[in-house]
Design an enzyme around this catalytic site. Structure first.
Site, PDB file in Angstrom:
ATOM      1  N   LYS A   1       0.844  -1.208   0.000  1.00  0.00           N
ATOM      2  CA  LYS A   1       0.000   0.000   0.000  1.00  0.00           C
ATOM      3  C   LYS A   1       0.876   1.254   0.000  1.00  0.00           C
ATOM      4  CE  LYS A   1      -0.270  -0.265   5.042  1.00  0.00           C
ATOM      5  NZ  LYS A   1      -1.096  -0.687   6.189  1.00  0.00           N
TER       6      LYS A   1
ATOM      7  N   TYR B   1      15.614  31.174   5.572  1.00  0.00           N
ATOM      8  CA  TYR B   1      14.447  31.948   6.021  1.00  0.00           C
ATOM      9  C   TYR B   1      14.499  32.204   7.523  1.00  0.00           C
ATOM     10  CZ  TYR B   1      12.058  30.985   1.578  1.00  0.00           C
ATOM     11  OH  TYR B   1      11.711  30.907   0.267  1.00  0.00           O
TER      12      TYR B   1
HETATM   13  C1  LIG Z   1      -0.285  -1.611   6.914  1.00  0.00           C
HETATM   14  C2  LIG Z   1      -0.839  -2.883   7.390  1.00  0.00           C
HETATM   15  C3  LIG Z   1      -0.005  -3.990   7.616  1.00  0.00           C
HETATM   16  C4  LIG Z   1       1.510  -3.909   7.556  1.00  0.00           C
HETATM   17  O1  LIG Z   1       1.996  -3.388   8.771  1.00  0.00           O
HETATM   18  P1  LIG Z   1       3.569  -3.271   9.034  1.00  0.00           P
HETATM   19  O2  LIG Z   1       3.669  -2.747  10.419  1.00  0.00           O
HETATM   20  O3  LIG Z   1       4.100  -2.307   8.021  1.00  0.00           O
HETATM   21  O4  LIG Z   1       4.139  -4.626   8.850  1.00  0.00           O
HETATM   22  C5  LIG Z   1      -0.601  -5.198   7.944  1.00  0.00           C
HETATM   23  N1  LIG Z   1      -1.948  -5.287   8.053  1.00  0.00           N
HETATM   24  C6  LIG Z   1      -2.775  -4.251   7.890  1.00  0.00           C
HETATM   25  C7  LIG Z   1      -4.236  -4.415   8.061  1.00  0.00           C
HETATM   26  C8  LIG Z   1      -2.249  -3.002   7.563  1.00  0.00           C
HETATM   27  O5  LIG Z   1      -3.070  -1.956   7.416  1.00  0.00           O
END
Ligand SMILES: *Cc1c(COP(=O)(O)O)cnc(C)c1O
Length: 368
Positions: free
Chosen positions: A36, A261
């Site tokens: 994601k 700045y």
């Molecule tokens: C983002 C996510 C993961 C991965 O989590 P990490 O801490 O990056 O391993 C697993 N399950 C769900 C439902 C998530 O939203």
């Protein structure tokens, strides 16, 4: 035309991290690769097409339908689970692109059923159980019973998986065990009703804590990219992304000159100042102003003055021989020094996840 500021993604590091994790899982446990948010900044389709060929990866996890559609358009064939809530108007796309939505309400199951029927297809779904994170998921065993009644009545929806998400798996074993216990009760109920879905719960932190919560599959996110969820590295994982730029201007300033700045930083001695063409517009967070280090000539150099949108200044007085165009490492290694996303995260009061995926779209990714 390549900018002198870019991120290098080491695809072999991602594959190394996956095989390290996979080798430490029980043999029968599958691995879902969470890609994601642009694969945590590493490039959704690049990482997706690479791992589509990797036999250690059984499935992909994305947050929203659109990410799944982009992966299918790029030719990705493996199952893709949407971990978040699918918008009602996206169920047609879910069916069309063979994506797997997470469901936890009767309405979502009906939407899946209607879209699947309209396309004359079957849609697989995974039930999300809320075991204590209180974000999304079936809130109780009673609501689970009612949801399963709907599953009994639909023809084109297949209950292919059930999962939950841990809230504190990097820091609170007791609460994690409680969540797992609640989840186990939900899974038992699903089994009683005659369903045998794929069961999964563990994120990176739970995976690294041992095999207790492995179930049928684990969901690997941050650690696939080389980072430990608690910000403490033990060295077995390799960070997959470095963030690099090059010196665009050099000045020798006397003591007493204000920089950037607001002139919040004033030189206290004759100072050699390098300007780098990177700023908060590239995801180099403004709150790091005056706190972050940059590696130039193998030396740790302090960033000075306010971080601008597109440029920063760095004190390079201690670099023995510094030239225009020299490489400057924002995240990564140079010589014997290295700067991790964890180091920047600590200074920015956040986590490595946010540092990595803040690196903005205008920063080209180079794949090695
Ligand atoms: C983002 C996510 C993961 C991965 O989590 P990490 O801490 O990056 O391993 C697993 N399950 C769900 C439902 C998530 O939203």
């Amino acid at each position: 035309m390549l900018r002198s500021t870019y991120a290098v993604v080491h695809l072999d590091a991602i594959e190394h991290n996956i095989s390290y994790i996979k080798n430490n899982l029980p043999k029968s446990t599958d691995l879902l690769a969470v890609i994601k948010a642009n694969a945590y900044g590493h490039g959704l389709c690049e990482v997706g097409t690479l791992l589509d060929q990797n036999p250690d990866v059984a499935m992909f996890g994305v947050a929203i339908c659109e990410e799944g559609v982009r992966l299918r358009d790029a030719g990705v064939k493996k199952p893709i689970l949407i971990l978040g809530v699918t918008d009602p108007e996206h169920f047609d796309a879910v069916v069309e692109y063979d994506l797997i939505p997470a469901v936890f309400t009767k309405e979502q199951v009906s939407l899946a059923e209607n879209s699947a029927r309209a396309h004359n297809k079957t849609v697989s779904v995974h039930i999300k159980i809320d075991s204590g994170m209180h974000r999304i998921g079936v809130p109780s065993l009673d609501s689970l019973e009612e949801l399963l009644d709907v599953f009994d009545s639909v023809q084109n929806v297949r209950l292919a998986g059930v999962f939950t998400h841990f809230a504190k798996s990097e820091s609170d074993p007791a609460f994690t065990a409680l969540q797992a216990e609640r989840f186990d009760q939900a899974v038992a109920k699903i089994h009683q009703r005659g369903y045998r879905p794929v069961v999964h719960a563990a994120n990176s932190a739970a995976i690294l804590s041992g095999s207790r919560y492995s179930y049928d599959m684990v969901r690997l996110g941050i650690s696939m990219y080389g980072y430990y969820p608690d910000g403490v590295s033990s060295g077995a994982l390799s960070p997959a992304m470095s963030f690099v730029t090059h010196i665009s201007n050099l000045q020798n300033l006397p003591a007493g000159e204000g920089i950037s700045y607001g002139q919040k930083y004033v030189t206290t001695r004759p100072t050699t100042v390098a300007t780098l063409p990177v700023g908060y517009g590239d995801g180099y967070k403004r709150c790091l102003s005056g706190k972050a280090d940059v590696l130039i000539g193998g030396v740790r150099c302090r960033q000075i003055g306010t971080i601008c949108m597109d440029q920063i200044m760095v004190d390079v007085t201690n670099v023995p021989s510094v030239h225009l165009g020299d490489e400057a490492v924002l995240i990564g290694s140079q010589g014997s020094e290295s700067i991790t996303a964890d180091e920047l995260a600590e200074k920015a009061d956040t986590i490595s996840y946010e540092i990595l995926l803040s690196i903005s779209e205008r920063v080209p990714r180079i794949y090695r």
